[in-house]
Design a protein around this motif. Structure first.
Motif, PDB file in Angstrom:
ATOM      1  N   UNK A 251       0.826  -1.204   0.000  1.00 33.16           N
ATOM      2  CA  UNK A 251       0.000   0.000   0.000  1.00 33.16           C
ATOM      3  C   UNK A 251       0.858   1.251   0.000  1.00 33.16           C
TER       4      UNK A 251
ATOM      5  N   UNK B  76      -7.221   7.079  -9.586  1.00 34.81           N
ATOM      6  CA  UNK B  76      -8.144   6.054 -10.075  1.00 34.81           C
ATOM      7  C   UNK B  76      -7.426   4.731 -10.281  1.00 34.81           C
TER       8      UNK B  76
ATOM      9  N   UNK C  72      -4.627   3.830  -8.872  1.00 31.64           N
ATOM     10  CA  UNK C  72      -4.231   3.309  -7.557  1.00 31.64           C
ATOM     11  C   UNK C  72      -5.406   2.637  -6.877  1.00 31.64           C
ATOM     12  N   UNK C  73      -6.545   3.278  -7.019  1.00 36.39           N
ATOM     13  CA  UNK C  73      -7.750   2.713  -6.430  1.00 36.39           C
ATOM     14  C   UNK C  73      -8.027   1.348  -7.033  1.00 36.39           C
TER      15      UNK C  73
ATOM     16  N   UNK D 172      -5.624  -1.024  -5.567  1.00 31.78           N
ATOM     17  CA  UNK D 172      -6.010  -1.365  -4.195  1.00 31.78           C
ATOM     18  C   UNK D 172      -7.360  -2.078  -4.175  1.00 31.78           C
ATOM     19  N   UNK D 173      -7.885  -2.285  -5.400  1.00 29.13           N
ATOM     20  CA  UNK D 173      -9.128  -3.045  -5.537  1.00 29.13           C
ATOM     21  C   UNK D 173     -10.325  -2.361  -4.907  1.00 29.13           C
ATOM     22  N   UNK D 174     -10.304  -1.065  -4.923  1.00 26.41           N
ATOM     23  CA  UNK D 174     -11.441  -0.331  -4.403  1.00 26.41           C
ATOM     24  C   UNK D 174     -12.463  -0.127  -5.525  1.00 26.41           C
ATOM     25  N   UNK D 175     -13.676  -0.264  -5.223  1.00 25.87           N
ATOM     26  CA  UNK D 175     -14.820   0.047  -6.076  1.00 25.87           C
ATOM     27  C   UNK D 175     -14.942  -0.781  -7.351  1.00 25.87           C
ATOM     28  N   UNK D 176     -14.200  -1.880  -7.472  1.00 26.06           N
ATOM     29  CA  UNK D 176     -14.393  -2.724  -8.647  1.00 26.06           C
ATOM     30  C   UNK D 176     -15.587  -3.647  -8.416  1.00 26.06           C
ATOM     31  N   UNK D 177     -16.713  -3.055  -8.301  1.00 26.36           N
ATOM     32  CA  UNK D 177     -17.909  -3.840  -8.076  1.00 26.36           C
ATOM     33  C   UNK D 177     -19.016  -3.282  -8.956  1.00 26.36           C
TER      34      UNK D 177
ATOM     35  N   UNK E 151     -18.567  -8.733  -7.594  1.00 26.80           N
ATOM     36  CA  UNK E 151     -17.125  -8.564  -7.402  1.00 26.80           C
ATOM     37  C   UNK E 151     -16.421  -8.731  -8.750  1.00 26.80           C
TER      38      UNK E 151
ATOM     39  N   UNK F 141     -13.276  -7.914  -9.584  1.00 21.83           N
ATOM     40  CA  UNK F 141     -11.824  -8.120  -9.580  1.00 21.83           C
ATOM     41  C   UNK F 141     -11.455  -9.510  -9.081  1.00 21.83           C
ATOM     42  N   UNK F 142     -12.430 -10.396  -9.029  1.00 25.73           N
ATOM     43  CA  UNK F 142     -12.137 -11.693  -8.422  1.00 25.73           C
ATOM     44  C   UNK F 142     -11.110 -12.500  -9.206  1.00 25.73           C
TER      45      UNK F 142
ATOM     46  N   UNK G  46      -8.742 -11.516 -11.054  1.00 25.12           N
ATOM     47  CA  UNK G  46      -7.406 -10.955 -10.828  1.00 25.12           C
ATOM     48  C   UNK G  46      -6.888 -11.348  -9.437  1.00 25.12           C
ATOM     49  N   UNK G  47      -7.745 -11.294  -8.445  1.00 18.18           N
ATOM     50  CA  UNK G  47      -7.310 -11.605  -7.085  1.00 18.18           C
ATOM     51  C   UNK G  47      -7.207 -13.105  -6.825  1.00 18.18           C
TER      52      UNK G  47
ATOM     53  N   UNK H 178     -12.769  -5.598  -0.604  1.00 17.59           N
ATOM     54  CA  UNK H 178     -12.736  -4.202  -1.055  1.00 17.59           C
ATOM     55  C   UNK H 178     -14.155  -3.614  -1.112  1.00 17.59           C
ATOM     56  N   UNK H 179     -15.140  -4.461  -1.285  1.00 16.78           N
ATOM     57  CA  UNK H 179     -16.523  -3.971  -1.268  1.00 16.78           C
ATOM     58  C   UNK H 179     -16.864  -3.377   0.093  1.00 16.78           C
TER      59      UNK H 179
ATOM     60  N   UNK I  91     -10.473   6.315  -1.764  1.00 15.14           N
ATOM     61  CA  UNK I  91     -10.279   7.178  -2.942  1.00 15.14           C
ATOM     62  C   UNK I  91     -10.035   8.630  -2.520  1.00 15.14           C
TER      63      UNK I  91
ATOM     64  N   UNK J 280      -6.524   8.865  -1.460  1.00 13.84           N
ATOM     65  CA  UNK J 280      -5.619   8.839  -2.617  1.00 13.84           C
ATOM     66  C   UNK J 280      -5.623  10.174  -3.349  1.00 13.84           C
TER      67      UNK J 280
END
Lengths: 245, 245, 245, 245, 245, 245, 245, 245
Positions: F3, F18, F20-21, F24-29, F38, F40-41, F43-44, G157-158, H4, H7
């Motif tokens: 991080x 954006x 970076x977010x 950090x896997x933020x808001x990929x929903x 979800x 980004x699953x 990828x994770x 992340x959600x 976000x 960031x």
């Protein structure tokens, strides 16, 4: 002879009340206050009363044994700790202690009466105390016993190497802890009655033998019946009844 | 004959690989894709494969039966609902359905080979389905069966009235739900092997037969072994092996 | 009179074998094949046999009732669904169905013999079926019953408002599901025997009444004994024995 | 007299607030900080407070006893180890210790007031500590007690030999471990209330008495109520309430 | 090579019976009476037999180790108390004891063969004994291990700080007691197989690790498999098989 | 990249907030109100989100699938009843239903990328639904699968006949109900990771698969990890991760 | 004001017996025979009686509602099936049914009195019925509610994306099935009281929510208290008490 | 402030990466190897980290405490035996041991900040250790505490005498073992949040507190939430959060 038959015989004078009472198994006990020794057990159940040592004091055990009449097989006490045996020994100098089996016998082990034998099979080394309780009980009841130890399914070739010996038995006792799978595997390979004994060997979700018990009760192989966890004595009792049919 | 003996016989030309393979019980199966029918079971386990109907479709059951070779005893299917039997019947017109036992037989029941008999004893009326599964299985395997029904301990004189019949058996099956105490009482009165079957009859803390099972596993009487809840078939399998010793 | 006394009387000709057999409670049954009706129950246990309807077919129940002799109290069948009663009715036109209690009586309810009464107390509205099974059983056995319903501890002033009525009873039945705390609270306020009945009312960790059962078995109040989950009948049986002492 | 009645009496000057408060059972306690001794228990519950020794220090127990007023029956402490009694003795020189029952009494046991008696029946020798806790409690509460020990169903003739004595009781306590079947058998033979006490005697699937408890809760015999595992005290409390009706 | 292939090779003289027997894994054991050491385990299962010390005496363990042939990896004994090690040491002077892991090794730890590594992750400090059993087992089997300790979800930033190290592993072992939530959180953040080990750390409804086990079996994250409670060894065994693919 | 590394890159202008977010896997929903898909699953976690159909309505499932982006592997829905599929079909005409597996795929099954394969082994015919859920999941994730069905230990020669095929796999899934012993036997014969799946096939003390689960957790063989009862999907997920290492 | 204070006031004529009785909460009930409606609940417990619909008939529910006085908040009925609501509607035309929550309200939802809010957080889509029961209850009791759904830890992340909203609440309700890990993760990230609700979502060893319950009771995070499985109502009740402090 | 937002602030130069990292709670730990002390807990969770002493050695505990920064409230260690405290004392001379609570504090107890108080209520004398753990924790966190001990429902007038004091609290902790009924009774009498703590006080079917836990989870009274068995600390943590709202 039913109860009514006995009563008719009494009415007909063919039987004294005392004899009828004996036949109806009334009052064949030795009442010690703390214990009510069952003196007709061999006649009713095939083998004389065996003393379960775990819940009794050394004094109580000695008292019960002294109240028992002479019998054809040795008097067997199970679940007897070495400490309790040491306390008992002065009162019963003729008693013999069997360390691994945690059992005591009073009277010589009988010479097995027949060529039929009971195979006692274990999955691992840790199952030995239960196996020896079973083997000694069977021997005390006059059976020939073959021991087949440490042939668990993690190395299944060890079992196949002893399969002929197991198949030759008239009845097989399989003793296993952990997951208890050995009972199913042996059960699938023999055509004789199999008595399975779960042991409390294991940890975590073994739940002190519960897992092995459940495995044995749910076996996909047929011809398997089960006794309580660690109950080597009970398995041997039933096996003896079968072996002596 | 151990594996090494078989291999030596192969090396010596005394046994063909195919025959050795048969002896080692390799490939004696009929592979149906969804099922791998075990064709050497009677040779290994004393009785031919029995079909457990509960987890199979009518089509699968018919397929398995058609893949089985002619055998000396009837082909038995247990845990078969009336609905599934109705679906099966066109494919297996010779099949006979046994309503209370929830079983199907293909082939005539054998005439019992010997005077030895198995007593099937129940505590109550509600235990009949399990008792009939046991009795029919035992009959399918060629045993003579005596049924002693509804003699539970709430009215213990009913048991004493039938005691002579029970005592005459070579092996006794005791079937009980609720608290299952009948097994202990019968066990204390006979000198033959007793196989106890807990049933799921009861409510509340009976836990679908768990209470009766625990009772039977912890019996103060000796000579009792136990099978899974409602497992009339399993009790009869073991009893048949014993009765035919 | 012990068994030996009976036998001496037979030997002395003071008692016929048949009478002795009766006294020893041998053969006082009506054997219907599927059922072995116990005809000496009232003599032995204070009240005549009651039919547990859950595990029996309508035909079996009708058969059992028809095999029972005339008795002083009505013939009671418990756990009888409305559907099964409808199937029974043609064969037993005199039968009366009690909807909430899921019970059937054949024969008029007796007029209570004494001023002593049994209080039947419930925690909530959902406990009514069990409460009515208890109340009807007690009435069928000739007791006066006082119903005190929906006085659970969430609104404990409801209980205090009825406390005098509860305290006046000779024996109190407390019926509760969920956490079953009412038994402890009532137990701490009365000086009469209290029989607690857990019900299967609740959800989640209630485990179909197991929680209420455990609460009742572990009560910090004294004078409480417990019966199986939903066993209104059993509580009333014991309460009747106590109320009629 | 309801709360409203009491209030009306206060308003009418027929009752002082203090007397009303007493009647409503407010503040009849001795507050020791660590304990809040209940001084109105005998009035409310028939017998005075009994001290459960297991969770308390010797100092706490002595303090509670010294805070209790003189009472008609002896002050009873249950679940008291010999070690804790030894620590208590200097502070309570008049106390008497009952070794097998693990109980202490302060004050003489009353002479039983009536010919009615409680039968305390056990299955085996190992059940004695629980039986003695029950018997002593019943005696402390002024009951005549008959002990019938070691009559388990493995040798059922031992029970029949004592049946007349059991049947003569006004209420019967049956104490059994292992599978607990004795409760059902006795329950089927008597017409008095039966209180069953499961004991933690057994091993493996006995689950420290759980099996015997389940057996007793699911008994096929009627008229049986049950208390917690090893709760001899609780059984005797209820039996005393019944015996003194 | 199937059994039939082996047999054909024997018949063709291409294989001696002894060699075939070896291939069929017959008789590759060292029979010590109390133990039947499995000498073909490494060939069959990838790693040599490991001794579970908990159920064996010091003498038995020493005997087994002395019966084992020289092998490429150290001989590992798990669940060995310090006391038992002290008793063993004279017989096995080259043995090394690992205190936190409660393990003993005989023979040097191998230098890890590859850059792939196993991450051993724990939730708390109390999980260290299980973690060290896992780490040492993995090292004894020739793996590089990275330890990531005390990163439980109560302070989840501790986990994120170590995430890159965890994500770099070829297989991850997550060890947690109490509620075991760490397994789900890690499982949701990585794309490698995760083996979860519940520990018996906790109290009350933790039920000696049962809660953590259930959590892990029911994880909403995918890619998680589970071993028995406290079974660090088992997790490491599977992880080693995976890491060395 | 930790991080802090990400934050430094943002501060250095090397990464947009954006991006970076995203990292950090933020808001990929995709937030549907009732579901928060979800995105980004894969990828994770290596594979894209799979829909568990059991707790969702047909409308919800269709909505989730329509919100999912195009992906390299088919969209898999498990635990989908035929009824629910019929309701879904109009909205998803390209969907394919797999009857035995109770699964639906949207998108073609990929051609397996490599010669490595997963063996799916079952004990009996009744285990097929779970086995097919596992096999289909593995295929959907791009694995070659070999099915080895109905080789339970009651006829162990059936297993030996298929042993070479099983030993050739890179990872083995063993699926069994009843007592689940097959996992231990296979585990003792292979040197690859084994994932055991207990099934709910059985009755009585099988406890809907609990017995098989316990067996597998307590196996005496090493290299076995376990998933939840009937969790074919979960086993295949982990097996796929391993097979594609 | 203690009972004695009330009594003194009565004696002093400062309080009528009727008023005192009201104050002591005696007789504030509406006795319907089958139900004893508690009319003083709001005064005692902060909110008026809520009707648990599961164990009551439509007629009983309508009767209870009609017996309830006008109150400041709507009359809430929980666990009401759509079928039962349909049966109720004619008698209660003003009633509103909330489908997902399985609840009925009679009377308008109040406008939340304050800016403080309760966050209702769920792990998955299947938890919605419980979440809506909680949210509706909280709204009926006059609270502002924020819903945060489907943020389980498999895609953590959600959760972080909604963390600010959760942290802003005065009290947080976390609802999760399967392994229930979300409660621990949220608990580790907030400084407000957290009430955890396990749901019965899951299969196999989830045991109808038992696993999630155990997880929540054993959380390594602090500040978490727990209610019964699926008890959205109970969580909201406590949360309302806290939110309105 | 969402991730976000943080960031964007970093990108805008309004926040250094280090500050952002702090805000995102990365790396605020003291890594001791065996422990990873969480230094941001008070900021995140309202109170600083408390040390659970049960699973740690004296050396580990001392090390953790020495690594903790000065804080506004005392450093609390729970579940610390007197033996372990004695071993700790030389390293932490300023530590104070609280015998009944089995807790240690380092630093003075704060003067309660407000007139709001927490009532700690117990059913019996044996619940004191849990009650003192709760009371001390609450005091360490700066709350005023009122202790109300030994007011169990067996003598319910003891509770009514203290009701005004209990009703005056802002939040009530009810602690009870055996059947735990006190929680329901208090819950029915107050309008404040109630946190129930089951204790392991009891025997037999109490199952080390499981019965009290189940009672509390299934309470018919509303407004009750529950913590793990014997978890006085956890109850006090939540109560402190509520009391300081």
């Amino acid at each position: 002879m039913t109860t009514l038959d006995v009563l008719n015989a009494v009415a007909a004078g063919q039987l004294t009340p005392q004899a009828a009472s004996t036949q109806l198994e009334v009052s064949q006990t030795a009442d010690l206050g703390f214990a009510n020794v069952d003196l007709s057990r061999q006649k009713r159940n095939g083998f004389p009363e065996v003393i379960y040592g775990a819940g009794k004091t050394a004094t109580q055990i000695a008292g019960i044994i002294q109240a028992m009449p002479t019998q054809s097989t040795p008097i067997l006490t199970t679940r007897l700790s070495a400490e309790k045996f040491a306390a008992l020994q002065p009162a019963l100098p003729q008693a013999v202690y069997h360390q691994t089996a945690q059992c005591m016998t009073v009277g010589a082990l009988p010479t097995p009466k027949q060529s039929d034998y009971i195979a006692v099979v274990t999955a691992g080394t840790s199952d030995l105390p239960v196996a020896e309780e079973a083997a000694l009980t069977a021997q005390a009841f006059g059976n020939h016993v073959e021991r087949v130890y440490d042939v668990g399914v993690a190395g299944i070739h060890r079992l196949f190497a002893k399969l002929a010996l197991i198949r030759g038995a008239k009845v097989v006792i399989v003793i296993a802890g952990m997951e208890g799978a050995l009972a199913s595997v042996v059960g699938g390979l023999i055509d004789k009655p199999l008595i399975a004994v779960p042991t409390s060997v294991g940890y975590g979700t073994n739940f002190q033998g519960m897992t092995a018990l459940l495995t044995m009760l749910n076996s996909c192989a047929s011809g398997i019946t089960v006794v309580n966890i660690d109950n080597g004595f009970g398995a041997a009792y039933s096996a003896s009844l079968i072996n002596q049919l």
